[in-house]
Design a protein around this motif. Structure first.
Motif, PDB file in Angstrom:
ATOM      1  N   GLY A 253      38.420  76.628  32.181  1.00  9.30           N
ATOM      2  CA  GLY A 253      37.369  75.639  31.978  1.00  9.30           C
ATOM      3  C   GLY A 253      37.839  74.227  32.248  1.00  9.30           C
ATOM      4  N   THR A 254      39.017  73.870  31.734  1.00 11.96           N
ATOM      5  CA  THR A 254      39.534  72.518  31.939  1.00 11.96           C
ATOM      6  C   THR A 254      39.969  72.288  33.385  1.00 11.96           C
ATOM      7  OG1 THR A 254      41.701  73.283  31.153  1.00 11.96           O
ATOM      8  CG2 THR A 254      40.288  72.202  29.559  1.00 11.96           C
ATOM      9  N   PHE A 257      36.874  71.850  35.590  1.00 11.53           N
ATOM     10  CA  PHE A 257      36.288  70.538  35.331  1.00 11.53           C
ATOM     11  C   PHE A 257      37.103  69.431  35.991  1.00 11.53           C
ATOM     12  CE2 PHE A 257      36.025  66.604  32.890  1.00 11.53           C
ATOM     13  CZ  PHE A 257      34.660  66.403  32.834  1.00 11.53           C
ATOM     14  N   GLN A 261      35.579  69.142  40.902  1.00  6.32           N
ATOM     15  CA  GLN A 261      34.412  68.282  40.959  1.00  6.32           C
ATOM     16  C   GLN A 261      34.625  67.235  42.040  1.00  6.32           C
ATOM     17  OE1 GLN A 261      33.876  65.458  37.715  1.00  6.32           O
ATOM     18  NE2 GLN A 261      35.862  66.018  36.850  1.00  6.32           N
ATOM     19  N   HIS A 266      34.463  61.653  39.242  1.00 10.21           N
ATOM     20  CA  HIS A 266      35.606  61.465  38.349  1.00 10.21           C
ATOM     21  C   HIS A 266      35.483  60.163  37.554  1.00 10.21           C
ATOM     22  CE1 HIS A 266      38.389  64.726  39.226  1.00 10.21           C
ATOM     23  NE2 HIS A 266      37.953  64.680  40.469  1.00 10.21           N
ATOM     24  N   THR A 270      37.630  59.926  31.139  1.00 13.26           N
ATOM     25  CA  THR A 270      37.376  61.348  30.883  1.00 13.26           C
ATOM     26  C   THR A 270      38.521  62.199  31.388  1.00 13.26           C
ATOM     27  OG1 THR A 270      34.993  60.965  31.096  1.00 13.26           O
ATOM     28  CG2 THR A 270      35.762  63.243  31.242  1.00 13.26           C
ATOM     29  N   ASP A 271      39.016  61.860  32.586  1.00 14.98           N
ATOM     30  CA  ASP A 271      40.131  62.608  33.167  1.00 14.98           C
ATOM     31  C   ASP A 271      41.377  62.529  32.297  1.00 14.98           C
ATOM     32  OD1 ASP A 271      38.514  63.282  35.250  1.00 14.98           O
ATOM     33  OD2 ASP A 271      39.515  62.050  36.755  1.00 14.98           O
ATOM     34  N   VAL A 274      40.876  64.949  29.368  1.00 12.90           N
ATOM     35  CA  VAL A 274      41.010  66.330  29.833  1.00 12.90           C
ATOM     36  C   VAL A 274      42.469  66.632  30.162  1.00 12.90           C
ATOM     37  CG1 VAL A 274      40.316  67.996  31.598  1.00 12.90           C
ATOM     38  CG2 VAL A 274      38.646  66.392  30.696  1.00 12.90           C
TER      39      VAL A 274
END
Length: 314
Positions: A253-254, A257, A261, A266, A270-271, A274
């Motif tokens: 999942g990570t 993501f 993408q 990006h 957020t990056d 994660v």
């Protein structure tokens, strides 16, 4: 911003997770605790598998290598992040940055394929239990793991070389707490379309191939469980697979993501979040998941504790 020319780039400046000095201390403590737990749990799991006669099946052979990969994976990033969180200037040399990128990609690719190999191992054990030893001999397991390491390193080398052939002529400030492909590409003043395509194709191929192995394996596993096992037997088999499924869900999942993408989607903040999760937290979670949800592992720990003299335990 630190200005530099391609010929003069000798180091990169890592922004880190925050520029707040008080918050940096808190982040340092959190990262240190997570890293220590990760190191102790992964190395402890490897040692437990090595010394326990009950854990000598292919499943635990692959699990020991997953623990080793998790240890190397987080160790390629976290120690440097801990040191930098206490430094005013968070710098890393050009070659150290390239080495970090190469190691990080190597072990992330190894992790993806080890998880898929473990899914296939569960398929063989559940669907062909009488032929398990024949179909998964020690030599084959060793060859599979060795191939995974070689493929991971070759993939990482190609990605790293393609990244550091880019021209960094506007800035050497990396908006991340470690050297990673995506923030490094953001610094490049040369054309990055080929590199972006290479990253997308490579990440897509690795994730899709390994995920396909996982999905096909579990389709056969679920089918076999519904056909052959009783209610109690089903519960036991599902319990065996639960740890592996948990690790797969979290990790894939990570990764999907983060890397699959479009560039326009990006967000560096957020990056970063994660990245902390999959580079620091997941390597700590995997051994805990397998230890807490696996009855054989818990029984092996109990046997070792029972062998310790009572006066020492007190």
């Amino acid at each position: 911003m630190a200005k530099s020319n391609l010929s003069a780039v000798t180091e990169f400046i890592l922004i880190g997770l925050t520029d707040d000095p008080e918050l940096e201390v808190i982040i340092f403590v959190i990262l240190l605790v997570i890293y220590l737990v990760s190191v102790l749990s992964n190395l402890g799991l490897i040692l437990l598998i090595q010394v326990s006669p009950q854990l000598q099946s292919p499943m635990y052979f692959f699990l020991s290598h997953l623990a080793f990969v998790d240890f190397c994976y987080t160790s390629s990033v976290t120690p440097n992040a801990l040191v930098n969180s206490l430094c005013e200037v968070k710098s890393i040399s050009f070659y150290a940055c390239a080495t970090q990128v190469c190691l990080f990609i190597t072990f992330s690719v190894c992790e993806v394929f080890l998880l898929s190999v473990m899914a296939y191992d569960r398929y063989v054990a559940i669907c062909n239990p009488l032929l398990y030893v024949v179909l998964m001999p020690r030599k084959l397991c060793f060859q599979i793991v060795t191939s995974t390491y070689i493929y991971g390193f070759v993939t990482a080398l190609i990605q790293t070389v393609s990244t550091f052939l880019l021209s960094f002529c506007n800035s050497n400030v990396v908006d991340q707490f470690f050297c990673d492909d995506i923030p490094l590409m953001a610094l490049a003043c040369s054309e990055t379309q080929v590199k972006e395509l290479l990253l997308l194709v490579n990440a897509g191929f690795n994730v899709c191939c390994s995920l396909l192995i996982v999905l096909v394996s579990y389709v056969f596993i679920v089918s076999a469980i519904l056909k052959k096992h009783s209610g109690k037997g089903r519960q036991k088999v599902f319990s065996t697979c639960a740890s592996h499924l948990s690790s797969i869900t979290i990790y894939y999942g990570t990764i999907i993501f983060m890397y699959l993408q479009p560039k326009s989607s990006h967000s560096m903040n957020t990056d970063k979040f994660v990245s902390v999760f999959y580079a620091v937290v997941i390597p700590m979670l995997n051994p805990l998941i397998y230890s807490l949800r696996n009855q054989e592992v818990k029984n092996s720990v109990k046997r070792i504790i029972d062998k310790v003299p009572l006066r020492i335990r007190k």
